[in-house]
Design an enzyme around this catalytic site. Structure first.
Site, PDB file in Angstrom:
ATOM      1  N   ALA A 295       0.876  -1.181   0.000  1.00 55.74           N
ATOM      2  CA  ALA A 295       0.000   0.000   0.000  1.00 55.74           C
ATOM      3  C   ALA A 295       0.916   1.235   0.000  1.00 55.74           C
ATOM      4  CB  ALA A 295      -0.884  -0.012   1.239  1.00 55.74           C
TER       5      ALA A 295
ATOM      6  N   ASN B  12       0.898   3.886   2.200  1.00 61.85           N
ATOM      7  CA  ASN B  12       1.064   4.700   3.410  1.00 61.85           C
ATOM      8  C   ASN B  12       2.435   4.549   4.078  1.00 61.85           C
ATOM      9  OD1 ASN B  12       0.397   2.101   4.109  1.00 61.85           O
ATOM     10  ND2 ASN B  12      -0.917   2.683   5.823  1.00 61.85           N
TER      11      ASN B  12
ATOM     12  N   LYS C 247       6.288  -5.196  -5.378  1.00 59.80           N
ATOM     13  CA  LYS C 247       5.618  -4.182  -6.202  1.00 59.80           C
ATOM     14  C   LYS C 247       5.040  -3.105  -5.283  1.00 59.80           C
ATOM     15  CE  LYS C 247       1.471  -3.458  -7.554  1.00 59.80           C
ATOM     16  NZ  LYS C 247       1.381  -1.985  -7.472  1.00 59.80           N
ATOM     17  N   PRO C 248       5.625  -1.907  -5.318  1.00 61.15           N
ATOM     18  CA  PRO C 248       5.068  -0.834  -4.492  1.00 61.15           C
ATOM     19  C   PRO C 248       3.742  -0.350  -5.078  1.00 61.15           C
ATOM     20  CG  PRO C 248       7.254  -0.261  -5.385  1.00 61.15           C
ATOM     21  CD  PRO C 248       6.781  -1.468  -6.120  1.00 61.15           C
TER      22      PRO C 248
ATOM     23  N   GLU D 180       1.429   2.239  -6.921  1.00 57.68           N
ATOM     24  CA  GLU D 180       1.783   3.192  -7.991  1.00 57.68           C
ATOM     25  C   GLU D 180       1.890   4.627  -7.456  1.00 57.68           C
ATOM     26  OE1 GLU D 180      -2.455   2.686  -9.712  1.00 57.68           O
ATOM     27  OE2 GLU D 180      -1.699   4.558 -10.558  1.00 57.68           O
TER      28      GLU D 180
ATOM     29  N   SER E 265      -6.331  -3.003   0.635  1.00 59.45           N
ATOM     30  CA  SER E 265      -7.717  -2.948   1.107  1.00 59.45           C
ATOM     31  C   SER E 265      -8.365  -4.332   1.048  1.00 59.45           C
ATOM     32  CB  SER E 265      -8.504  -1.983   0.227  1.00 59.45           C
ATOM     33  OG  SER E 265      -8.485  -2.467  -1.099  1.00 59.45           O
ATOM     34  N   VAL E 266      -9.503  -4.474   1.707  1.00 64.81           N
ATOM     35  CA  VAL E 266     -10.211  -5.759   1.698  1.00 64.81           C
ATOM     36  C   VAL E 266     -10.642  -6.153   0.272  1.00 64.81           C
ATOM     37  CG1 VAL E 266     -12.243  -7.004   2.550  1.00 64.81           C
ATOM     38  CG2 VAL E 266     -10.896  -5.587   4.113  1.00 64.81           C
TER      39      VAL E 266
ATOM     40  N   GLU F 123      -2.548  -8.440   4.755  1.00 62.72           N
ATOM     41  CA  GLU F 123      -2.645  -7.349   5.746  1.00 62.72           C
ATOM     42  C   GLU F 123      -3.619  -6.339   5.174  1.00 62.72           C
ATOM     43  OE1 GLU F 123      -1.531  -7.180   8.647  1.00 62.72           O
ATOM     44  OE2 GLU F 123       0.003  -8.718   8.710  1.00 62.72           O
TER      45      GLU F 123
ATOM     46  N   CYS G 256      -3.719   1.643   8.631  1.00 61.28           N
ATOM     47  CA  CYS G 256      -4.704   0.554   8.586  1.00 61.28           C
ATOM     48  C   CYS G 256      -5.272   0.216   9.953  1.00 61.28           C
ATOM     49  CB  CYS G 256      -4.052  -0.685   7.991  1.00 61.28           C
ATOM     50  SG  CYS G 256      -2.510  -1.088   8.825  1.00 61.28           S
TER      51      CYS G 256
ATOM     52  N   LYS H 184     -10.839 -11.807  11.194  1.00 60.59           N
ATOM     53  CA  LYS H 184     -12.011 -11.579  10.336  1.00 60.59           C
ATOM     54  C   LYS H 184     -11.556 -11.093   8.945  1.00 60.59           C
ATOM     55  CE  LYS H 184     -15.474  -9.755  13.014  1.00 60.59           C
ATOM     56  NZ  LYS H 184     -15.955  -8.874  14.106  1.00 60.59           N
TER      57      LYS H 184
ATOM     58  N   GLY I 254      -7.629  -9.827   7.561  1.00 57.97           N
ATOM     59  CA  GLY I 254      -6.413 -10.477   7.074  1.00 57.97           C
ATOM     60  C   GLY I 254      -6.190 -11.895   7.496  1.00 57.97           C
TER      61      GLY I 254
ATOM     62  N   GLU J 221       2.565 -10.431  10.386  1.00 60.36           N
ATOM     63  CA  GLU J 221       3.878  -9.902  10.061  1.00 60.36           C
ATOM     64  C   GLU J 221       4.615  -9.653  11.374  1.00 60.36           C
ATOM     65  OE1 GLU J 221       2.955  -6.645   7.149  1.00 60.36           O
ATOM     66  OE2 GLU J 221       3.806  -8.115   5.768  1.00 60.36           O
TER      67      GLU J 221
HETATM   68  P1  NDP Z   1      -5.220  -1.112  -2.536  1.00 57.29           P
HETATM   69  O1  NDP Z   1      -5.924  -2.308  -2.064  1.00 57.29           O
HETATM   70  O2  NDP Z   1      -5.888  -0.219  -3.499  1.00 57.29           O
HETATM   71  O3  NDP Z   1      -3.829  -1.526  -3.211  1.00 57.29           O
HETATM   72  C1  NDP Z   1      -2.857  -2.299  -2.534  1.00 57.29           C
HETATM   73  C2  NDP Z   1      -1.827  -2.793  -3.538  1.00 57.29           C
HETATM   74  O4  NDP Z   1      -2.402  -3.813  -4.346  1.00 57.29           O
HETATM   75  C3  NDP Z   1      -1.346  -1.717  -4.501  1.00 57.29           C
HETATM   76  O5  NDP Z   1       0.030  -1.921  -4.755  1.00 57.29           O
HETATM   77  C4  NDP Z   1      -2.190  -2.000  -5.727  1.00 57.29           C
HETATM   78  O6  NDP Z   1      -1.610  -1.482  -6.892  1.00 57.29           O
HETATM   79  C5  NDP Z   1      -2.223  -3.516  -5.710  1.00 57.29           C
HETATM   80  N1  NDP Z   1      -3.317  -4.126  -6.465  1.00 57.29           N
HETATM   81  C6  NDP Z   1      -4.519  -3.594  -6.792  1.00 57.29           C
HETATM   82  N2  NDP Z   1      -5.269  -4.513  -7.455  1.00 57.29           N
HETATM   83  C7  NDP Z   1      -4.534  -5.646  -7.548  1.00 57.29           C
HETATM   84  C8  NDP Z   1      -4.761  -6.950  -8.116  1.00 57.29           C
HETATM   85  N3  NDP Z   1      -5.900  -7.269  -8.712  1.00 57.29           N
HETATM   86  N4  NDP Z   1      -3.788  -7.887  -8.029  1.00 57.29           N
HETATM   87  C9  NDP Z   1      -2.613  -7.583  -7.397  1.00 57.29           C
HETATM   88  N5  NDP Z   1      -2.340  -6.371  -6.855  1.00 57.29           N
HETATM   89  C10 NDP Z   1      -3.282  -5.416  -6.907  1.00 57.29           C
HETATM   90  O7  NDP Z   1      -4.794  -0.336  -1.228  1.00 57.29           O
HETATM   91  P2  NDP Z   1      -4.169   1.117  -1.079  1.00 57.29           P
HETATM   92  O8  NDP Z   1      -2.845   1.169  -1.765  1.00 57.29           O
HETATM   93  O9  NDP Z   1      -5.210   2.136  -1.420  1.00 57.29           O
HETATM   94  O10 NDP Z   1      -3.867   1.149   0.493  1.00 57.29           O
HETATM   95  C11 NDP Z   1      -4.848   1.403   1.432  1.00 57.29           C
HETATM   96  C12 NDP Z   1      -5.406   0.115   2.012  1.00 57.29           C
HETATM   97  O11 NDP Z   1      -4.346  -0.687   2.531  1.00 57.29           O
HETATM   98  C13 NDP Z   1      -6.341   0.370   3.168  1.00 57.29           C
HETATM   99  O12 NDP Z   1      -7.456  -0.475   3.089  1.00 57.29           O
HETATM  100  C14 NDP Z   1      -5.494  -0.013   4.376  1.00 57.29           C
HETATM  101  O13 NDP Z   1      -6.234  -0.386   5.498  1.00 57.29           O
HETATM  102  C15 NDP Z   1      -4.677  -1.126   3.836  1.00 57.29           C
HETATM  103  N6  NDP Z   1      -3.481  -1.285   4.652  1.00 57.29           N
HETATM  104  C16 NDP Z   1      -3.377  -2.393   5.479  1.00 57.29           C
HETATM  105  C17 NDP Z   1      -2.299  -2.534   6.328  1.00 57.29           C
HETATM  106  C18 NDP Z   1      -2.155  -3.732   7.207  1.00 57.29           C
HETATM  107  O14 NDP Z   1      -1.030  -4.038   7.594  1.00 57.29           O
HETATM  108  N7  NDP Z   1      -3.202  -4.452   7.579  1.00 57.29           N
HETATM  109  C19 NDP Z   1      -1.245  -1.500   6.401  1.00 57.29           C
HETATM  110  C20 NDP Z   1      -1.428  -0.428   5.457  1.00 57.29           C
HETATM  111  C21 NDP Z   1      -2.527  -0.324   4.639  1.00 57.29           C
HETATM  112  P3  NDP Z   1      -1.901   0.046  -7.328  1.00 57.29           P
HETATM  113  O15 NDP Z   1      -2.383   0.801  -6.129  1.00 57.29           O
HETATM  114  O16 NDP Z   1      -0.595   0.508  -7.789  1.00 57.29           O
HETATM  115  O17 NDP Z   1      -2.943  -0.043  -8.369  1.00 57.29           O
END
Ligand code: NDP
Length: 483
Positions: free
Chosen positions: A150, A152, A175-176, A178, A228-229, A249, A283, A450, A453, A457
């Site tokens: 993600a 953040n 993969k970070p 974007e 995200s979920v 996560e 998160c 739930k 995740g 980690e």
């Molecule tokens: P996203 O779910 O939008 O994206 C997460 C990553 O997954 C990005 O690198 C994204 O690429 C990639 N991605 C998107 N679609 C796919 C796919 N179909 N297959 C493989 N990879 C994919 O999350 P955000 O980046 O918006 O981050 C915010 C979310 O992350 C929040 O829900 C937050 O709660 C959660 N989070 C959870 C943490 C935890 O440890 N539990 C910690 C930090 C955040 P791209 O964005 O480049 O399109």
């Protein structure tokens, strides 16, 4: 500082470019300026990364744990030495104030490298004596791991996934997001400088499609996603197709429960840490703040007063304590939720205003008189928006706190020792706090229950998710067979 990387990707020990990939502009959230451009990985780049990781993993796994650990610990030392530059880059990438990045990003990445570097030499199987026969288990790496991050915590996530993966003898392709492609490249550079073999830690850029291509490749053995979920559901399903190991996560809507015997200043401080650090883009944030009836008014008044001390300004200025949101898109999403909160009848006590300046600035918002069914109390916002909900007694608040699909974190503030443990035991969340919030030391498992995740980690628990056991039965006597 030079923000444009030498090239978009880091593969097999060096920077790699392929300008045929889609252009990704890196925007500084504080001003909206473009500070770098990278290209999404093409199929040729993805192939190069998987081939390099596959080859390097065999060499890496043949080294002793102590040798691997030495590389990780050296990388930790380099990260600490360069903390200033890495923190500045983290601020360019995310917009988070330097006041935060200088103590929470490269430093926590270095902690992970040091901790798992220290564990690497002690990873063992076990011996099980069975009369004269015996069984031994070998703890073996999984192979090639894919990490998807993600936006953040780009440095921290790259290390939280990379360090345990490498300690166990795996290779990593990361993969970070974007939105924040710059920091993970530095982690890869540092690992190479510390002596990791080329190909053991690779970074490829791209949107979801690049992540999806990595997840579905049959040469990939494990996927660890922070996101995200909804993304988690897609990635988990794609990984299941290949029966791959996963760590998920994901998001949260965590409860923070404040009883009326709590120390008010501590509870307010905890609520600030649970909602407004990193401009609320965390998160594990405790965004549903349940406050017992007797202290709710005093709590909201003091909280509002303390928010007045937040310092907005140039994120590079160490005095700045509150930064912008990561992108125009995120700002739009968060403002949409604030409008929804007002529309559904919650009281906006303060904040929630766009600052009249370039960049993605929003003042921290407190909503009071929030009810459980309101959108702002049910959905993850991922921005600086706190909901205050009043409660009367313990059983009621436990039921309401658990009434969510999420289960990442939970917190309790009280001076009643027995109540603190009794309540925490009943909250459905993976990472909990008593009289504190959002601490994430590398020694402690971190992860969700739930829909938040699968897997954990950090800590020794992460080893279980980056290694597998091979059982070997050894017979010392003759083999008995029925015919
Ligand atoms: P996203 O779910 O939008 O994206 C997460 C990553 O997954 C990005 O690198 C994204 O690429 C990639 N991605 C998107 N679609 C796919 C796919 N179909 N297959 C493989 N990879 C994919 O999350 P955000 O980046 O918006 O981050 C915010 C979310 O992350 C929040 O829900 C937050 O709660 C959660 N989070 C959870 C943490 C935890 O440890 N539990 C910690 C930090 C955040 P791209 O964005 O480049 O399109």
């Amino acid at each position: 500082m030079q923000t444009q990387p030498k090239a978009s990707h880091f593969i097999d020990g060096d920077y790699v470019e392929d300008t045929n990939g889609d252009r990704i502009e890196v925007v500084y959230p504080a001003t909206g300026e473009v500070i770098a451009t990278v290209h999404a990985a093409t199929p040729a780049v993805i192939e190069q990364a998987i081939t390099a990781a596959h080859k390097a993993q065999k060499v890496w796994a043949s080294m002793t744990g102590t040798e691997r650990g030495r590389v990780l610990r050296r990388a930790a030392d380099i990260m600490r030495l360069r903390n200033h530059d890495l923190s500045v880059l983290e601020t360019w990438d995310t917009g988070k104030p330097y006041q935060e990045t200088s103590v929470a990003d490269a430093t926590s990445g270095a902690d992970a490298l040091e901790y798992f570097g220290g564990l690497a030499g002690s990873l063992t199987g076990e011996h099980i004596q069975l009369g004269e026969n015996w069984v031994y288990t070998r703890r073996e790496p999984l192979g090639v791991c894919v990490g998807i991050g993600a936006w953040n915590y780009p440095t921290q996530i790259a290390c939280w996934k990379g360090a345990p993966a490498l300690a166990c003898g795996n290779a990593m392709i990361f993969k970070p997001s974007e939105n924040t492609p710059l920091c993970a490249l530095k982690v890869a550079e540092i690992l190479m400088e510390a002596g990791a073999p080329a190909g053991i830690y690779n970074v490829v850029q791209g949107m979801g499609a690049v992540g999806a291509a990595l997840v579905t490749d049959p040469r990939v053995d494990k996927v660890s996603l922070t996101g995200s979920v909804p993304t988690g559901r897609k990635v988990y399903a794609a990984a299941a197709e290949g029966i791959k190991h996963v760590t998920m996560e994901l998001g949260g809507k965590s409860p923070l429960v404040i009883f009326d015997d709590a120390d008010l200043e501590d509870a307010v401080g905890g609520a600030i840490m649970a909602n407004f650090y990193s401009s609320g883009q965390v998160c594990s944030n405790g965004t549903r703040v349940f406050v017992q009836k007797g202290i709710r008014k005093r709590f909201v008044a003091r909280l509002s007063e303390r928010l007045g001390n937040a310092v907005f300004g140039d994120p590079m200025d160490p005095a700045t304590s509150f930064g912008p949101l990561v992108s125009a898109r995120q700002l739009e999403i968060v403002m949409g939720y604030i409008a929804k909160g007002v529309e559904e009848g919650a009281t906006l006590v303060r904040g929630g205003e766009r600052l009249d300046q370039p960049g993605f600035w929003l003042t921290p918002a407190i909503f009071d008189n929030v009810t459980d069914d309101m959108t702002i109390a049910r959905e993850e916002i991922f921005g600086p928006v706190m909901s205050v909900l009043e409660f009367k007694d313990e059983d009621e608040v436990i039921a309401r706190a658990n009434d969510t699909e999420f289960g990442l974190s939970a917190g309790v503030f009280t001076n009643d020792l027995k109540r603190a443990h009794r309540v925490i035991a009943q909250l459905e969340a993976g990472t909990c706090y008593i009289n504190s919030y959002n601490d994430a030391p590398v020694e402690a498992p971190f992860g969700g229950m739930k829909n938040s995740g699968v897997g954990r980690e950090n800590s020794k628990a992460a080893i279980e998710h980056y290694s597998q056991l091979k059982t070997v039965f050894v017979r010392m006597g003759p083999v008995e067979a029925p015919f």
